[in-house]
Every structure is written in C-alpha cells, then in structure tokens.
Design a protein around this motif. Structure first.
Motif, PDB file in Angstrom:
ATOM      1  N   ILE A  18       0.840  -1.204   0.000  1.00 35.47           N
ATOM      2  CA  ILE A  18       0.000   0.000   0.000  1.00 35.47           C
ATOM      3  C   ILE A  18       0.870   1.247   0.000  1.00 35.47           C
ATOM      4  O   ILE A  18       0.690   2.162  -0.813  1.00 35.47           O
ATOM      5  N   TYR A  19       1.837   1.285   0.882  1.00 37.35           N
ATOM      6  CA  TYR A  19       2.728   2.452   0.976  1.00 37.35           C
ATOM      7  C   TYR A  19       3.501   2.665  -0.329  1.00 37.35           C
ATOM      8  O   TYR A  19       3.534   3.772  -0.877  1.00 37.35           O
ATOM      9  N   LEU A  20       4.143   1.604  -0.806  1.00 33.85           N
ATOM     10  CA  LEU A  20       5.017   1.739  -1.971  1.00 33.85           C
ATOM     11  C   LEU A  20       4.237   2.069  -3.231  1.00 33.85           C
ATOM     12  O   LEU A  20       4.705   2.845  -4.084  1.00 33.85           O
ATOM     13  N   ALA A  21       3.031   1.499  -3.366  1.00 32.52           N
ATOM     14  CA  ALA A  21       2.203   1.834  -4.526  1.00 32.52           C
ATOM     15  C   ALA A  21       1.790   3.304  -4.475  1.00 32.52           C
ATOM     16  O   ALA A  21       1.769   3.992  -5.505  1.00 32.52           O
ATOM     17  N   ARG A  22       1.486   3.784  -3.292  1.00 37.15           N
ATOM     18  CA  ARG A  22       1.088   5.187  -3.150  1.00 37.15           C
ATOM     19  C   ARG A  22       2.290   6.134  -3.275  1.00 37.15           C
ATOM     20  O   ARG A  22       2.102   7.341  -3.455  1.00 37.15           O
ATOM     21  N   PHE A  23       3.486   5.602  -3.195  1.00 32.84           N
ATOM     22  CA  PHE A  23       4.684   6.404  -3.484  1.00 32.84           C
ATOM     23  C   PHE A  23       4.968   6.455  -4.994  1.00 32.84           C
ATOM     24  O   PHE A  23       5.973   7.019  -5.424  1.00 32.84           O
ATOM     25  N   HIS A  24       4.095   5.832  -5.804  1.00 35.32           N
ATOM     26  CA  HIS A  24       4.255   5.764  -7.262  1.00 35.32           C
ATOM     27  C   HIS A  24       5.526   5.019  -7.661  1.00 35.32           C
ATOM     28  O   HIS A  24       6.207   5.392  -8.618  1.00 35.32           O
ATOM     29  N   LEU A  25       5.837   3.934  -6.940  1.00 37.33           N
ATOM     30  CA  LEU A  25       7.002   3.130  -7.272  1.00 37.33           C
ATOM     31  C   LEU A  25       6.580   1.873  -8.036  1.00 37.33           C
ATOM     32  O   LEU A  25       5.438   1.412  -7.928  1.00 37.33           O
ATOM     33  N   ARG A  26       7.504   1.310  -8.790  1.00 37.83           N
ATOM     34  CA  ARG A  26       7.262   0.070  -9.537  1.00 37.83           C
ATOM     35  C   ARG A  26       7.547  -1.107  -8.606  1.00 37.83           C
ATOM     36  O   ARG A  26       8.691  -1.321  -8.196  1.00 37.83           O
ATOM     37  N   ILE A  27       6.514  -1.851  -8.274  1.00 36.91           N
ATOM     38  CA  ILE A  27       6.673  -2.938  -7.301  1.00 36.91           C
ATOM     39  C   ILE A  27       6.057  -4.226  -7.831  1.00 36.91           C
ATOM     40  O   ILE A  27       5.197  -4.221  -8.708  1.00 36.91           O
ATOM     41  N   ARG A  28       6.525  -5.320  -7.279  1.00 40.57           N
ATOM     42  CA  ARG A  28       5.914  -6.635  -7.464  1.00 40.57           C
ATOM     43  C   ARG A  28       5.676  -7.230  -6.081  1.00 40.57           C
ATOM     44  O   ARG A  28       6.469  -7.012  -5.163  1.00 40.57           O
ATOM     45  N   LEU A  29       4.602  -7.988  -5.974  1.00 42.35           N
ATOM     46  CA  LEU A  29       4.244  -8.619  -4.707  1.00 42.35           C
ATOM     47  C   LEU A  29       4.021 -10.101  -4.961  1.00 42.35           C
ATOM     48  O   LEU A  29       3.103 -10.484  -5.687  1.00 42.35           O
ATOM     49  N   PHE A  30       4.886 -10.931  -4.376  1.00 49.17           N
ATOM     50  CA  PHE A  30       4.755 -12.377  -4.523  1.00 49.17           C
ATOM     51  C   PHE A  30       4.197 -12.985  -3.248  1.00 49.17           C
ATOM     52  O   PHE A  30       4.641 -12.660  -2.136  1.00 49.17           O
ATOM     53  N   ASP A  31       3.239 -13.885  -3.411  1.00 48.18           N
ATOM     54  CA  ASP A  31       2.525 -14.487  -2.288  1.00 48.18           C
ATOM     55  C   ASP A  31       2.450 -15.991  -2.509  1.00 48.18           C
ATOM     56  O   ASP A  31       1.870 -16.450  -3.501  1.00 48.18           O
ATOM     57  N   CYS A  32       3.035 -16.764  -1.588  1.00 45.13           N
ATOM     58  CA  CYS A  32       2.956 -18.226  -1.710  1.00 45.13           C
ATOM     59  C   CYS A  32       1.669 -18.772  -1.087  1.00 45.13           C
ATOM     60  O   CYS A  32       1.416 -19.975  -1.117  1.00 45.13           O
ATOM     61  N   GLY A  33       0.849 -17.878  -0.501  1.00 46.21           N
ATOM     62  CA  GLY A  33      -0.477 -18.284  -0.025  1.00 46.21           C
ATOM     63  C   GLY A  33      -0.521 -18.942   1.324  1.00 46.21           C
ATOM     64  O   GLY A  33      -1.495 -19.640   1.641  1.00 46.21           O
ATOM     65  N   SER A  34       0.499 -18.725   2.162  1.00 50.75           N
ATOM     66  CA  SER A  34       0.505 -19.405   3.458  1.00 50.75           C
ATOM     67  C   SER A  34       0.723 -18.442   4.618  1.00 50.75           C
ATOM     68  O   SER A  34       1.404 -18.762   5.590  1.00 50.75           O
ATOM     69  N   SER A  35       0.139 -17.250   4.521  1.00 53.43           N
ATOM     70  CA  SER A  35       0.258 -16.297   5.618  1.00 53.43           C
ATOM     71  C   SER A  35      -0.346 -16.872   6.898  1.00 53.43           C
ATOM     72  O   SER A  35      -1.468 -17.401   6.888  1.00 53.43           O
ATOM     73  N   ARG A  36       0.386 -16.756   7.988  1.00 54.61           N
ATOM     74  CA  ARG A  36      -0.118 -17.238   9.276  1.00 54.61           C
ATOM     75  C   ARG A  36      -1.368 -16.474   9.689  1.00 54.61           C
ATOM     76  O   ARG A  36      -2.250 -17.024  10.357  1.00 54.61           O
ATOM     77  N   ALA A  37      -1.472 -15.211   9.275  1.00 56.32           N
ATOM     78  CA  ALA A  37      -2.628 -14.403   9.642  1.00 56.32           C
ATOM     79  C   ALA A  37      -3.927 -14.988   9.090  1.00 56.32           C
ATOM     80  O   ALA A  37      -4.996 -14.833   9.693  1.00 56.32           O
ATOM     81  N   ALA A  38      -3.846 -15.673   7.951  1.00 51.51           N
ATOM     82  CA  ALA A  38      -5.044 -16.244   7.337  1.00 51.51           C
ATOM     83  C   ALA A  38      -5.667 -17.336   8.195  1.00 51.51           C
ATOM     84  O   ALA A  38      -6.835 -17.692   8.015  1.00 51.51           O
TER      85      ALA A  38
END
Length: 300
Positions: A18-38
């Motif tokens: 959220i922060y980096l996208a709102r800074f107008h930066l080029r980002i990638r987000l990789f998710d293996c789908g095993s967040s403990r929070a889920a």
C-alpha cells in the motif's frame, strides 16, 4: 527493473505494498499463499475492529486497498534470491525478476502438535486450539487451559497464561525437561505439569481432548508452545545476519545487514503481532522510498 519486490503478502507485505504503490514506485508482490494471519478465525486484539475480524477478511481488505493503488499480487513462491550489481535477482520458477530493493515479509510457520489436519483445523476455527496468548489470552479468561510444551519456552507460555486463568496445565510432548528454577516457578504459580506422550487428539463435548501419561485430559483451549520455523532462508542466502533462532537482524529502519534488503513482520526479530508487523512495514516502505530517491530523484 522494479523499484522493490515484496516477498510475502501477510499484514507486513500488504502494508508495504500500500505504501510503496502510493509512493508511485514500480513494485511486485509475490505471495505463496501461506500467511499465518489467514489462519486466525477472529482477532479482537487488532485496533479498529471492536467486534473482531478474521485474519482472512483482514487480508482481503488490505489486498483490495493495495490493488486500488496499482499493486498486483502474484500467487507464486520465490525460490531463490541473489545479488546483482545494482540490486537483486528474484527467482520465481523459470523467471528471474530484477529489483533495486527487496522487502522480505515471509513470516514464520508454527510447529504443530501431531494431530490430524481435520482435527487441527476444526479446533483452531472453534478456539479450542490457539497459538498466540498475547492475541487471544483474554478469550480464555478463567477457563481450563492446556499448554503443550516443556523447557523454558513452555514454562514462559504457561506463566503468561496464568495471568488469565488459575487452571493452567503444562503437558510435555513426551517427557518434561525442566530446570529446578523453572519447576519452582510452576509450583509457585500453581501450574500442574504432566508428561506425554500426547496423542489421539479429538474434539469431545466442546473440549479438545488427548491422551497423556496421566490418562485422557480435556481443555477449553490448548496452546502449543512448540516453537516455530522462521522463513528467513532467502535473506540468509545473500548474507543477511540472523539470530540463533533464524530471526533476521534489522536496524530501526528495518534494514538487514545486506544493503537494499529489508525485512518486516515476524521474520524479523521483534514482537509477533499484526499491529507491530504493519508498523514495521510502514517504516521499511518509507525508508525504501527515501533510499531510492537518493539514488535517483523521484519526480512526476
């Protein structure tokens, strides 16, 4: 080349996105789908949700917010990380992506009791099995609590939970391994200790029951105190320092010992809490933005 690749899409990774996208930066987000929070059925410890919120719902809301500003999550596991002359190479399958900076938000994996998956998942959903006394100890106030563990870690968890209930029992996975000092602490707190082996877990009459050296016992809630696996291997591959448990060492700005490599959330040494992970991610993202601006001014 991307400005930043975020590895992990739990509370820390999504906050950073959220922060980096709102800074107008080029980002990638990789998710293996095993967040403990889920796996959290309902947290009532997270500010702003007086009636509680499930971990899955929280992550959905955070991802929606990140995507609103242009972040794109890719469901894929990052297999390796390597240093480049001006950044990092992030390997995903047959592809390698280059980035000026990397933020590792891969978290940890709890060591679970040896119980069938279906029993584990149902007990977790019903609050009969819990992993975070800081998060949800309040919910077991004055109930019968079992703690599976031994040694200093198990003793510390049992003593912490003694602040919520007078009925706490420490059960060893096999046989107890306790120092005289730890035994004295348990005695002083009125915490019973029982040897294992633990087995034949089942939900019986709204309780979680299992076998022990003293026969079958049942509890309103059981806390495994069996430690966890810190998912810091990618950072260690490129030389980042970690403590004896595998937690990454970071400074006040979430910088690891490798320039350009940051870590936030449970993978970094500190308090394993959603709010703390989100705060670390905000610090890391802002530091990343300022670092990149020093290298090349950010202009619209």
């Amino acid at each position: 080349m991307d400005d930043c690749i975020i590895i992990g899409a739990g509370p820390a990774g999504l906050t950073a996105a959220i922060y980096l996208a709102r800074f107008h930066l080029r980002i990638r987000l990789f998710d293996c789908g095993s967040s403990r929070a889920a796996q959290i059925p309902c947290t009532r410890n997270h500010a702003g949700f007086p009636e509680g919120i499930s971990g899955k719902e929280l992550l959905v809301r955070m991802l929606t917010q990140a995507e609103k500003y242009g972040a794109v999550r890719e469901l894929a596991e990052v297999e390796s990380l390597r240093l480049l002359d001006n950044g990092f190479g992030v390997r995903v399958g047959e592809r390698e992506h280059a980035a000026r900076t990397v933020l590792l938000a891969t978290g940890v994996v709890n060591n679970r009791p040896a119980m069938p998956r279906e029993v584990h998942d149902e007990a977790l959903a019903r609050g009969l099995l819990r992993y975070c006394p800081i998060c949800d100890g309040y919910e077991v106030t004055d109930k019968r609590i079992g703690v599976i563990g031994t040694g200093s870690h198990g003793v510390a968890e049992a003593l912490f939970l003694r602040g919520y209930s007078a009925d706490v029992t420490l059960i060893a996975p096999e046989a107890h391994d306790l120092s005289e000092a730890d035994s004295a602490k348990l005695d002083e707190a009125g915490i019973a200790r029982i040897d294992g082996p633990c087995g034949s877990y089942a939900i019986e009459e709204e309780l979680l029951a299992f076998d022990t050296a003293r026969g079958r016992l049942a509890f309103d809630s059981v806390y495994p105190a069996l430690g966890s696996v810190i998912r810091s291997g990618l950072a260690v591959q490129v030389g980042a320092r970690a403590d004896a448990n595998g937690c990454l060492e970071v400074d006040d700005h979430q910088r690891t010992s490798v320039p350009g490599l940051f870590a936030a959330g449970d993978v970094a040494r500190g308090l394993d809490q959603i709010s703390h992970a989100m705060g670390e991610a905000g610090v890391a993202a802002t530091t990343i933005r300022n670092l990149l601006a020093e290298q090349k001014p950010i202009r619209r």
